[in-house]
Design a protein around this motif. Structure first.
Motif, PDB file in Angstrom:
ATOM      1  N   UNK A   1       7.351 -13.065  13.257  1.00 43.10           N
ATOM      2  CA  UNK A   1       8.113 -13.701  14.346  1.00 43.10           C
ATOM      3  C   UNK A   1       7.585 -13.286  15.716  1.00 43.10           C
TER       4      UNK A   1
ATOM      5  N   UNK B   1      17.279 -16.024  13.399  1.00 47.03           N
ATOM      6  CA  UNK B   1      16.029 -16.484  14.003  1.00 47.03           C
ATOM      7  C   UNK B   1      14.802 -15.715  13.521  1.00 47.03           C
ATOM      8  N   UNK B   2      14.981 -14.428  13.184  1.00 48.21           N
ATOM      9  CA  UNK B   2      13.818 -13.614  12.854  1.00 48.21           C
ATOM     10  C   UNK B   2      13.151 -14.085  11.565  1.00 48.21           C
TER      11      UNK B   2
ATOM     12  N   UNK C   1       5.990 -16.899  21.993  1.00 44.31           N
ATOM     13  CA  UNK C   1       6.021 -17.079  20.539  1.00 44.31           C
ATOM     14  C   UNK C   1       7.449 -17.192  20.015  1.00 44.31           C
ATOM     15  N   UNK C   2       8.310 -16.255  20.444  1.00 50.43           N
ATOM     16  CA  UNK C   2       9.678 -16.289  19.915  1.00 50.43           C
ATOM     17  C   UNK C   2      10.410 -17.529  20.436  1.00 50.43           C
TER      18      UNK C   2
ATOM     19  N   UNK D   1       2.200   2.487  11.986  1.00 50.39           N
ATOM     20  CA  UNK D   1       2.524   3.705  12.744  1.00 50.39           C
ATOM     21  C   UNK D   1       2.717   4.908  11.829  1.00 50.39           C
TER      22      UNK D   1
ATOM     23  N   UNK E   1       8.663  -4.670  15.412  1.00 50.08           N
ATOM     24  CA  UNK E   1       7.855  -5.186  16.529  1.00 50.08           C
ATOM     25  C   UNK E   1       6.592  -5.875  16.044  1.00 50.08           C
TER      26      UNK E   1
ATOM     27  N   UNK F   1      16.325 -12.023  18.565  1.00 53.06           N
ATOM     28  CA  UNK F   1      15.623 -11.925  19.856  1.00 53.06           C
ATOM     29  C   UNK F   1      16.258 -12.984  20.751  1.00 53.06           C
TER      30      UNK F   1
ATOM     31  N   UNK G   1      10.997  -0.023   8.285  1.00 55.89           N
ATOM     32  CA  UNK G   1      10.426   0.144   9.625  1.00 55.89           C
ATOM     33  C   UNK G   1       9.130   0.945   9.559  1.00 55.89           C
TER      34      UNK G   1
ATOM     35  N   UNK H   1      16.407  -3.666  16.886  1.00 58.26           N
ATOM     36  CA  UNK H   1      15.192  -3.847  16.099  1.00 58.26           C
ATOM     37  C   UNK H   1      13.969  -3.502  16.949  1.00 58.26           C
ATOM     38  N   UNK H   2      14.194  -2.937  18.134  1.00 64.28           N
ATOM     39  CA  UNK H   2      13.077  -2.443  18.930  1.00 64.28           C
ATOM     40  C   UNK H   2      12.176  -3.513  19.511  1.00 64.28           C
ATOM     41  N   UNK H   3      12.742  -4.698  19.749  1.00 64.71           N
ATOM     42  CA  UNK H   3      11.882  -5.788  20.213  1.00 64.71           C
ATOM     43  C   UNK H   3      12.053  -6.114  21.692  1.00 64.71           C
TER      44      UNK H   3
ATOM     45  N   UNK I   1      12.485   6.332  12.568  1.00 63.27           N
ATOM     46  CA  UNK I   1      11.413   6.537  13.536  1.00 63.27           C
ATOM     47  C   UNK I   1      10.812   5.185  13.936  1.00 63.27           C
ATOM     48  N   UNK I   2      10.755   4.929  15.219  1.00 61.72           N
ATOM     49  CA  UNK I   2      10.171   3.675  15.703  1.00 61.72           C
ATOM     50  C   UNK I   2      11.115   2.487  15.679  1.00 61.72           C
ATOM     51  N   UNK I   3      12.322   2.678  15.199  1.00 66.63           N
ATOM     52  CA  UNK I   3      13.265   1.581  15.060  1.00 66.63           C
ATOM     53  C   UNK I   3      13.513   0.847  16.386  1.00 66.63           C
TER      54      UNK I   3
ATOM     55  N   UNK J   1      11.694   1.191  19.230  1.00 64.78           N
ATOM     56  CA  UNK J   1      10.550   1.210  20.132  1.00 64.78           C
ATOM     57  C   UNK J   1       9.566   2.272  19.717  1.00 64.78           C
ATOM     58  N   UNK J   2       9.231   3.161  20.648  1.00 65.88           N
ATOM     59  CA  UNK J   2       8.202   4.154  20.351  1.00 65.88           C
ATOM     60  C   UNK J   2       8.569   5.030  19.156  1.00 65.88           C
ATOM     61  N   UNK J   3       7.596   5.254  18.248  1.00 68.06           N
ATOM     62  CA  UNK J   3       7.846   6.195  17.155  1.00 68.06           C
ATOM     63  C   UNK J   3       8.003   7.634  17.643  1.00 68.06           C
TER      64      UNK J   3
END
Lengths: 409, 166
Positions: B24, A34-35, A73-74, B39, B20, A66, B14, A352-354, A374-376, A378-380
């Motif tokens: 998509x 889907x992505x 949107x998704x 970032x 994020x 997702x 990434x 994927x941090x989504x 890093x950030x993968x 969510x937050x870096x």
């Protein structure tokens, strides 16, 4: 004498090919998720001018990145992909909840030994668990393959990881995979294929743990020799004595300790015992690398009759609906729930941090997946440690990185 | 003139565009142009100019298959990327999109913020001091895709894949 990759690509090219050759091959299966599907569909129709995919029975579409949709949107883009798949007559369409593309296509018998499979996901090396040549590609390459049934490769050299002996208690395929990343480093098999030898004792999904980690050392494909499979294996596909390998990494499983990849690269690997006390906020068990039935069962064996450490969260996101079904039938699921874990929809989850477990700044996650960039997730400013499901379960019990032996097996 | 942007080794996708920020996930997909290194290096997207050069360390673009990572770099007009080794999928994606990628280690030769001239036709980077740095040409089967402007125009023109006998 040929490597597994040379055997498969020779058949797909219709002639004998060797490492270094640049070849055009027929693909047996094209996977898109889907992505990237919205962009693949756009390139297919608008840039390539194709009205239909080359073979609606050999293009698989999976909603896993997702799933279920996390935003309007998704949701809208997924609705577009569903309509498109129906209009194209795609037979292998798997919707929200069926699971991650890689285990699903193996479970369904769509991904089979000796095939060339290209997918819009870097972990498409996963199909090597049944000795298929699986390789990840981006939007344009996948659109071209879906339109023509063909793609091109430089036939890879092969790096062999050769395991000897048996795992000690609390040590498993993930530790072997991370140890290989520790030896080869993140670029150690770039442009090459990895073959994992000496792992006949592993189940197909345990082999997928190794096959998916092959991309983390840069590999084009990661194959496990096709022994003990329930599916038919082409007679031409087997490890040949005298095949040429660019490098061989020897691993003694009997002395292998639990391995941990510390932030923020997959090859930043050490023995768990070499790390000090690392406090963990959340344990996440899932992904195409370690969200299989075997992984949930391994965690359940450690968690049975116990409770998570105070303040600990444990998210379990099964790799597939079939894995979840099996875990629900034999008590694995109720063991995990009784310990205080929670269960998410089968799919890629927070990898994927989504959605479904995104990390906050300052949080530390013990992750059974394949990337700790890093950030993968969510937050870096979050920290991700990669380890096995056994280490994940032990850590969930104590609240800090823990060797499975220290909570007794 | 082109500005040099220096990046370290093992820059992963990434870091180039976090998942994020994928098209998509965006209400407006054109916003992708705001997110290269959003970032990892927030000063990049607002300041990068068309034709600028990325000089990176080993294993640039490792990780995901996401073509929107090199696409974001194309959207802001990155003129070329130079690294000792490119991760495989990133390299294919960049090639397919027509972004010139050269295999060389210039991280110790050029400096971040330095102004240079990029001469793609001759594969040269020329510094303000007049130093001429020859970039190694990619293999011919890749050069033909590059010359066509990417894999789609290449395929539509030739009806074949790179490397295949004519």
């Amino acid at each position: 004498m040929q490597t597994l990759s040379e055997q498969i690509l020779s058949r797909a090219a219709g002639r004998t090919v060797s490492a270094g050759d640049v070849v055009t091959v027929n693909v047996d299966l094209v996977m898109m998720h889907d992505s990237l599907s919205p962009s693949i569909i756009r390139v297919l129709h608008e840039e390539l001018g194709a009205e239909r995919v080359w073979d609606a029975e050999r293009v698989a579409v999976v909603i896993d990145h997702v799933a279920p949709a996390a935003s309007v949107q998704t949701a809208e883009k997924q609705a577009d992909v569903r309509r498109w798949a129906r209009a194209q007559g795609i037979t292998h369409f798997f919707d929200v909840g069926r699971g991650i593309s890689h285990p699903v296509l193996v479970e369904e018998g769509i991904a089979r030994p000796g095939m060339v499979i290209v997918g819009s996901d870097s972990h498409s090396t996963a199909y090597g668990c049944v000795a298929a040549f699986g390789s990840g590609m981006g939007t344009t390459d996948i659109a071209l393959a879906a339109a023509t049934g063909r793609t091109w490769f430089r036939v890879p050299e092969t790096v062999v990881v050769r395991a000897h002996g048996s795992f000690r208690p609390g040590v498993s395929a993930k530790d072997l995979g991370l140890y290989a990343a520790r030896q080869l480093r993140a670029d150690g098999a770039t442009y090459a294929a990895v073959e994992w030898h000496g792992v006949e004792q592993l189940t197909v999904m345990e082999r997928m743990t190794l096959a998916t980690l092959s991309i983390e050392v840069g590999a084009k494909a990661g194959l496990v020799p096709p022994t003990g499979l329930s599916q038919p294996v082409p007679e031409w596909l087997r490890v040949e004595e005298g095949a040429s390998y660019s490098r061989v990494v020897q691993v003694d499983l009997a002395t292998l300790e639990p391995q941990v990849a510390a932030p923020h690269t997959v090859d930043n690997v050490t023995d768990l015992s070499a790390l000090g006390r690392v406090a963990v906020d959340v344990v996440y068990l899932g992904t195409c690398t370690n969200g299989h039935y075997e992984d949930m069962a391994a965690a359940a064996r450690i968690l049975k009759g116990r409770r998570l450490a105070p303040g600990m969260r444990m998210l379990v996101v099964p790799a597939s609906a079939q894995a979840l079904q099996r875990a629900s039938e034999d008590g694995t699921l109720s063991t995990l729930l009784a310990a205080g874990a929670t269960i998410g929809t089968p799919g890629c989850g927070a990898c994927i941090g989504r959605h479904m477990g995104v990390l906050a700044p300052g949080e530390t996650c013990l992750f059974t997946g394949n990337r700790n960039f890093r950030g993968r997730m969510g937050s870096p400013e979050a920290n991700i440690y990669l380890a096995s499901p056994e280490v994940a379960a032990a850590t969930a019990l104590t609240g800090y990185l823990t060797h499975p032996q220290d909570v007794s097996l | 003139m082109a500005r040099v942007w220096i990046f370290g080794q093992d820059i992963n996708t990434d870091q180039i565009v976090p998942g994020r920020y994928a098209p998509y996930m965006l209400k407006n997909e054109a916003d992708l142009r705001n997110y290269p290194f959003v970032e990892h290096r927030p000063d990049f997207a607002p300041a990068v100019r068309p034709g600028d050069v990325i000089i990176a360390g080993n294993n640039f673009g490792c990780g995901s298959s996401r073509e929107y990572a090199p696409l974001a770099l194309r959207l802001v007009g990155v003129g070329a990327i130079v690294a000792p080794l490119f991760a495989r999928i990133f390299f294919r994606n960049a090639l397919n999109l027509g972004i010139p990628c050269f295999t060389a280690d210039l991280t110790g030769v050029l400096q971040d913020g330095q102004e240079v001239e990029l001469n793609l036709a001759e594969g040269l980077i020329i510094t303000e001091a007049g130093e001429r740095i020859q970039l190694p040409p990619p293999p011919s089967f890749l050069r033909e895709v590059w010359a066509a402007g990417g894999i789609v125009p290449f395929y539509r023109t030739h009806g074949r894949f790179p490397g295949e006998a004519v």
